[in-house]
Scaffold this active site. Sequence first.
Site, PDB file in Angstrom:
ATOM      1  N   HIS A  19       0.865  -1.182   0.000  1.00 32.37           N
ATOM      2  CA  HIS A  19       0.000   0.000   0.000  1.00 32.37           C
ATOM      3  C   HIS A  19       0.898   1.227   0.000  1.00 32.37           C
ATOM      4  O   HIS A  19       1.662   1.425   0.949  1.00 32.37           O
ATOM      5  CB  HIS A  19      -0.890   0.012   1.246  1.00 32.37           C
ATOM      6  CG  HIS A  19      -1.757  -1.201   1.368  1.00 32.37           C
ATOM      7  ND1 HIS A  19      -3.068  -1.225   0.945  1.00 32.37           N
ATOM      8  CD2 HIS A  19      -1.485  -2.453   1.828  1.00 32.37           C
ATOM      9  CE1 HIS A  19      -3.577  -2.438   1.163  1.00 32.37           C
ATOM     10  NE2 HIS A  19      -2.639  -3.201   1.696  1.00 32.37           N
ATOM     11  N   HIS A 197      -8.280  -8.233  -0.728  1.00 29.80           N
ATOM     12  CA  HIS A 197      -7.848  -8.717   0.582  1.00 29.80           C
ATOM     13  C   HIS A 197      -8.947  -9.647   1.089  1.00 29.80           C
ATOM     14  O   HIS A 197     -10.137  -9.278   1.079  1.00 29.80           O
ATOM     15  CB  HIS A 197      -7.713  -7.558   1.566  1.00 29.80           C
ATOM     16  CG  HIS A 197      -6.490  -6.721   1.396  1.00 29.80           C
ATOM     17  ND1 HIS A 197      -6.140  -6.134   0.218  1.00 29.80           N
ATOM     18  CD2 HIS A 197      -5.512  -6.377   2.294  1.00 29.80           C
ATOM     19  CE1 HIS A 197      -5.006  -5.451   0.392  1.00 29.80           C
ATOM     20  NE2 HIS A 197      -4.605  -5.593   1.643  1.00 29.80           N
ATOM     21  N   GLU A 200      -7.604 -12.307   5.903  1.00 30.22           N
ATOM     22  CA  GLU A 200      -6.544 -11.722   6.732  1.00 30.22           C
ATOM     23  C   GLU A 200      -7.030 -11.853   8.180  1.00 30.22           C
ATOM     24  O   GLU A 200      -6.540 -12.687   8.927  1.00 30.22           O
ATOM     25  CB  GLU A 200      -6.299 -10.256   6.340  1.00 30.22           C
ATOM     26  CG  GLU A 200      -5.225  -9.576   7.182  1.00 30.22           C
ATOM     27  CD  GLU A 200      -5.081  -8.066   6.886  1.00 30.22           C
ATOM     28  OE1 GLU A 200      -6.003  -7.466   6.305  1.00 30.22           O
ATOM     29  OE2 GLU A 200      -4.029  -7.504   7.292  1.00 30.22           O
ATOM     30  N   ASP A 279       2.698  -2.846   4.536  1.00 30.61           N
ATOM     31  CA  ASP A 279       2.895  -1.448   4.960  1.00 30.61           C
ATOM     32  C   ASP A 279       4.197  -1.399   5.760  1.00 30.61           C
ATOM     33  O   ASP A 279       4.179  -1.361   6.999  1.00 30.61           O
ATOM     34  CB  ASP A 279       1.716  -1.002   5.841  1.00 30.61           C
ATOM     35  CG  ASP A 279       0.369  -1.211   5.160  1.00 30.61           C
ATOM     36  OD1 ASP A 279      -0.024  -0.366   4.350  1.00 30.61           O
ATOM     37  OD2 ASP A 279      -0.266  -2.262   5.425  1.00 30.61           O
TER      38      ASP A 279
END
Length: 337
Positions: A19, A197, A200, A279
């Site tokens: 991201h 996504h 997760e 990230d």
Amino acid sequence: MRPISDFIGDLPKAELHLHIEGTLEPEMVFELAERNRVRLRHRSPEELRAAYDFNSLQEFLDLYYQGMGVLHTEDDFCDLTLAYMRRAAADSVRHAEIFFDPQAHASRGVPFPVVLDGIAEGLRRAERELGVTSRLILCFLRDRDAAEAMATLEVALPYCDRIVGVGLDSAEVGHPPSKFREVFARARAEGFLAVAHAGEEGPPAYVAEALDVLGAVRIDHGVRAAEDRALVRRLAAEAVPLTVCPLSNLRLAVYDSLDKHPLRRLAEAGVPVTINSDDPPYFGGYINDNYRAVQETFGFSRDELAGFARASFAASFLDPADKARHIAEVDAYLATG
Ligand code: ADE
Ligand code: ZN
């Protein structure tokens, strides 16, 4: 023979789960805050970094959305992107597929073209300066309503030549893929590839839904699929790539230690798993830190590590000829490295 950590350092690889707003280093947060006269809650980069201690995805997201509040101009997005691409090149990343979150900027008054033009300029400069190629994936925020996602898609359509696909991110639990059925159908009809996504923090059923309802060709994270044996068999049989981010899963408490992470089990079951960073500053590591952490935990050999790198190119949205060229580079590197 060189230490395996050095082997990882120079191993050619692709990053498929990143991201761009999540690459803001605390130092850059402070630099941009000063440039744009944004008041921050933390007093120093050190204090901000110390706050990167999460017990859940939501705790991370609260800081992630706060942090990106310093991004205002095209130059800010360009600088952010170029800084990440330079860091990625240092990790022997040859190709990066990058998420961005336009809704998180539009809601702060930053228009779509400012975000896209800034990121695209950073990517262009990176390709020229570093030879690293890239693709962009527009993510919809799943904890906002589907109408807002559809409106975002409409805004993005004139720029579709610069965006390869659409994805789905933000708070997962309670926001199943099916909420975005129509948005993804429209996006696919317009020629975008679909990723999402799933699995997760959310259940394995969300992974199946992302495939069946959204037409996802790649699943981001997907690690909780490991809890459902039939689903693992399906992912292997259909060769659905997972973009796994081990340090992210650890820092967001999906697993309390890396030895409980299903990466090795999924790979051994024949699922095309790739290793990525999500990230990086928030989770304590860029892509090579992720490769090194799983190598130390699972004892992966050079062969196995090269297998993850090959899988990263194979699962990318590059043309077949470029995939083959990168995979040949991995093979040549393994033979000598
Ligand atoms: N946005 C940025 N990072 C994310 C993650 N790991 N999961 C969901 N949304 C995100
Ligand atoms: Zn992610």
